[in-house]
Design an enzyme around this catalytic site. Structure first.
Site, mmCIF file in Angstrom:
data_model
loop_
_atom_site.group_PDB
_atom_site.id
_atom_site.type_symbol
_atom_site.label_atom_id
_atom_site.label_comp_id
_atom_site.label_asym_id
_atom_site.label_seq_id
_atom_site.Cartn_x
_atom_site.Cartn_y
_atom_site.Cartn_z
ATOM 1 N N ARG A 190 -12.933 32.368 20.802
ATOM 2 C CA ARG A 190 -11.581 32.040 20.367
ATOM 3 C C ARG A 190 -10.825 31.273 21.440
ATOM 4 O O ARG A 190 -10.813 31.667 22.602
ATOM 5 C CB ARG A 190 -10.814 33.334 20.045
ATOM 6 C CG ARG A 190 -9.345 33.087 19.755
ATOM 7 C CD ARG A 190 -8.682 34.358 19.285
ATOM 8 N NE ARG A 190 -8.489 35.344 20.333
ATOM 9 C CZ ARG A 190 -7.486 35.331 21.213
ATOM 10 N NH1 ARG A 190 -6.603 34.344 21.207
ATOM 11 N NH2 ARG A 190 -7.364 36.293 22.099
ATOM 12 N N HIS A 216 -11.759 41.940 24.595
ATOM 13 C CA HIS A 216 -10.409 41.487 24.281
ATOM 14 C C HIS A 216 -10.207 41.091 22.827
ATOM 15 O O HIS A 216 -9.129 41.260 22.284
ATOM 16 C CB HIS A 216 -10.070 40.290 25.180
ATOM 17 C CG HIS A 216 -8.693 39.759 24.989
ATOM 18 N ND1 HIS A 216 -7.577 40.556 25.109
ATOM 19 C CD2 HIS A 216 -8.239 38.512 24.682
ATOM 20 C CE1 HIS A 216 -6.485 39.810 24.896
ATOM 21 N NE2 HIS A 216 -6.859 38.585 24.613
ATOM 22 N N HIS A 256 -11.854 39.369 27.860
ATOM 23 C CA HIS A 256 -10.797 38.714 28.633
ATOM 24 C C HIS A 256 -11.179 38.830 30.096
ATOM 25 O O HIS A 256 -11.553 39.899 30.566
ATOM 26 C CB HIS A 256 -9.445 39.394 28.390
ATOM 27 C CG HIS A 256 -8.296 38.538 28.827
ATOM 28 N ND1 HIS A 256 -8.006 38.336 30.156
ATOM 29 C CD2 HIS A 256 -7.398 37.821 28.125
ATOM 30 C CE1 HIS A 256 -6.956 37.520 30.244
ATOM 31 N NE2 HIS A 256 -6.576 37.190 29.025
ATOM 32 N N ARG A 292 -12.570 31.159 28.601
ATOM 33 C CA ARG A 292 -12.636 32.573 28.962
ATOM 34 C C ARG A 292 -14.058 33.090 29.171
ATOM 35 O O ARG A 292 -14.290 33.896 30.062
ATOM 36 C CB ARG A 292 -12.002 33.412 27.849
ATOM 37 C CG ARG A 292 -10.521 33.236 27.752
ATOM 38 C CD ARG A 292 -9.963 33.982 26.570
ATOM 39 N NE ARG A 292 -8.508 33.876 26.612
ATOM 40 C CZ ARG A 292 -7.699 34.485 25.765
ATOM 41 N NH1 ARG A 292 -8.189 35.232 24.814
ATOM 42 N NH2 ARG A 292 -6.405 34.353 25.866
#
Length: 529
Positions: A382, A347, A239, A286
């Site tokens: 993701r 993350h 993250h 991200r």
């Protein structure tokens, strides 16, 4: 003497979104036992700030959500899985609303927020603490159900398989799990016709992580030792924005802060650097944002960069981010007036135990759902807010499959009790602490956001030495929760490094300076035990 210990129809290991969804879908017909490693609400679900992605906005389409997921996943996703999950999303949210999850409303429709990588507003949420509300609703429903037994403070050691039967067999069936009772320190056996792993990810393999303390890759390591294939473990999501604070570890500053106008700045100069890296600036996926921050921190020798949303005005900020605002205020940071110091942190574990659309693993009687699994949904990265969604869809999917084939699932045979006759209590807890710290540090430095073959080989060398040490220790001393976690952390680290060395390209979350190009064909990294 073998006893089948605590027997139920279905055993679920993990009490987060995936585990409790499965339990609630099974409990009208079967006796279900849910084991939690610590307290029932200590998993990742309760920490999820963002929300749940679904096509609910007029003009949005399943096709668009599927495309956004495939683009984020850098083509490594399984399209059939992505379609299955995206098309199941609106119904999953309806069921949560029926369970009492108080989603934010705007008039008579649900308020939707937008996050990086999404082409539409499609995130339903409960302020900036969605996970907590979801966990509470699921847990209340499970607690109230007479067929669900919730058992906290049980640390799973290994799956009980055909190898543990009184009459040894190589059939590979899974009959349950051996787990340590934290209160008594004894090993207990839990057996069932079907077992679902919903144990979460492996974030604690890394020094900086937003994952809860229990995220030590237990389900992945246990499934691998029992004989399941594991896939795409090199795809570790970092993250971009975790609060940099030496007192408070793991506090995440949600994606939505950038989605609603937050800017990333160099602390000394206030220079906004994201446009130099990507046209989408702060709204880039991200992995791009995390690498840019990592690049600037290493280039300039910084401890952190700044995330600033103060230009949006105090009312806007306190309305949109009440939880984060309060938390930061308690630490002496007023985000309505000043920037927030942030660093990237591990993350989400995109890889895991290979499963099909029914949540089935390679072993008969064993299912997996949520972050411990690799369903083909996330691919190489993701998409924001697809993670809770995966838990609901596959928790339900595994339950449906168990219900449909119940008559063909055999009763567990006699299983051997755990043998503690040749071990003693350890007087060397310091060994465990030292090894744990060492793993997390070299994984952060060598197997982090930017990798090289040399760094990966260094990590692999350290893992081999530590594995010998831990296996020797494991053979001689009585198992403790810390020792179990250390053994699983090491196993998970080994799988991550082996997968990363295997991939000779940069794709999604796997970025290596030795192979910066992306190959024409996307191929899963599948490890076979």
């Amino acid at each position: 003497m073998a006893t089948n210990g605590h027997q139920s129809d279905v055993l679920i290991i993990g009490s987060g979104a995936a585990g409790l969804t499965a339990a609630l879908n099974l409990a009208d017909r079967f006796k279900v036992t849910v084991l939690a490693k610590g307290q029932l609400n200590e998993g990742s679900t309760a920490w999820a700030q963002g929300g749940i992605a679904a096509v609910l906005e007029p003009g949005d389409t399943f096709e668009s959500h599927i495309e956004d997921t495939m683009i984020a996943g850098a083509g490594l996703n399984d399209r059939a899985t992505v379609e299955f999950v995206v098309e199941s999303a609106p119904a999953a949210i309806e069921r949560l609303a029926q369970l009492g999850v108080p989603f934010n409303m705007e008039g008579d429709t649900r308020h939707l927020t937008r996050e990086g990588g999404h082409s539409h507003r499609r995130i339903v949420h409960v302020d900036d603490a969605t996970g907590w509300a979801v966990q509470e609703a699921l847990q209340n429903a499970a607690t109230a159900h007479p067929n669900i037994t919730l058992v906290p403070d049980r640390v799973a050691i290994d799956l009980a398989t055909s190898r543990h039967e009184e009459r040894y067999s190589g059939a590979g069936n899974v009959w349950g799990v051996y787990a340590v009772n934290r209160a008594s320190g004894r090993v207990e056996l839990y057996t069932a016709r079907a077992t679902i792993l919903a144990t979460g990810g492996a974030g604690r393999t890394y020094l900086f992580s937003t994952a809860p303390r229990g995220a030590t890759g237990d389900g992945i390591a246990m499934a691998w030792r029992a004989g399941c294939r594991v896939s795409n473990m090199e795809m570790m999501q970092f993250h971009p924005t975790c609060l940099y604070n030496l007192e408070v570890k793991n506090f995440l500053i949600t994606e939505a802060v950038r989605g609603e106008g937050g800017r990333l700045l160099i602390p000394e100069t206030g220079y906004r650097f994201m446009p130099d890296f990507d046209d989408r600036a702060e709204l880039a996926p991200r992995d791009v944002v995390a690498r840019a921050i990592d690049h600037e921190i290493k280039r300039l020798g910084l401890d952190y960069v700044h995330l600033d949303i103060s230009h949006m005005g105090a009312d806007f900020i306190t309305h949109h981010f009440p939880t984060i605002y309060e938390k930061l205020l308690g630490l002496g940071i007023d985000m309505t007036k000043e920037p927030i110091p942030v660093v990237p942190a591990q993350h989400y574990t995109c890889g895991g135990i290979v499963i099909d659309l029914d949540g089935r693993t390679d072993l008969p009687g064993l299912y997996a759902a949520g972050e411990c699994s690799e369903s083909g949904l996330h691919g190489a990265n993701r998409l924001a807010s697809n993670s809770l969604l995966e838990c609901f869809v596959f928790g339900e999917s595994a339950a449906k499959h168990i219900i449909s084939c119940w008559d063909h699932l055999p009763e567990p045979p006699a299983i051997r009790a755990w043998d503690e006759s040749r071990v003693e209590d350890s007087d060397e807890e310091v060994v465990i602490k030292q090894n744990w710290t060492e793993i997390r540090r070299f994984m952060w430095n060598y197997v982090g956001i930017v990798r090289t073959t040399k760094r990966l080989e260094r990590a692999q060398h350290r893992i081999r030495l530590l594995t010998e040490e831990v296996n020797d220790y494991y053979g001689h001393f009585r198992v403790t929760p810390d020792l179990i976690e250390l053994r699983n952390l090491l196993q998970t680290a080994e799988l991550i490094v082996r997968s990363a060395l295997h991939r000779h390209e940069s794709r999604g979350l796997h970025y290596t300076l030795d192979y910066p190009e992306t190959l024409a064909e996307a191929v899963d990294t599948v490890l076979v035990p």
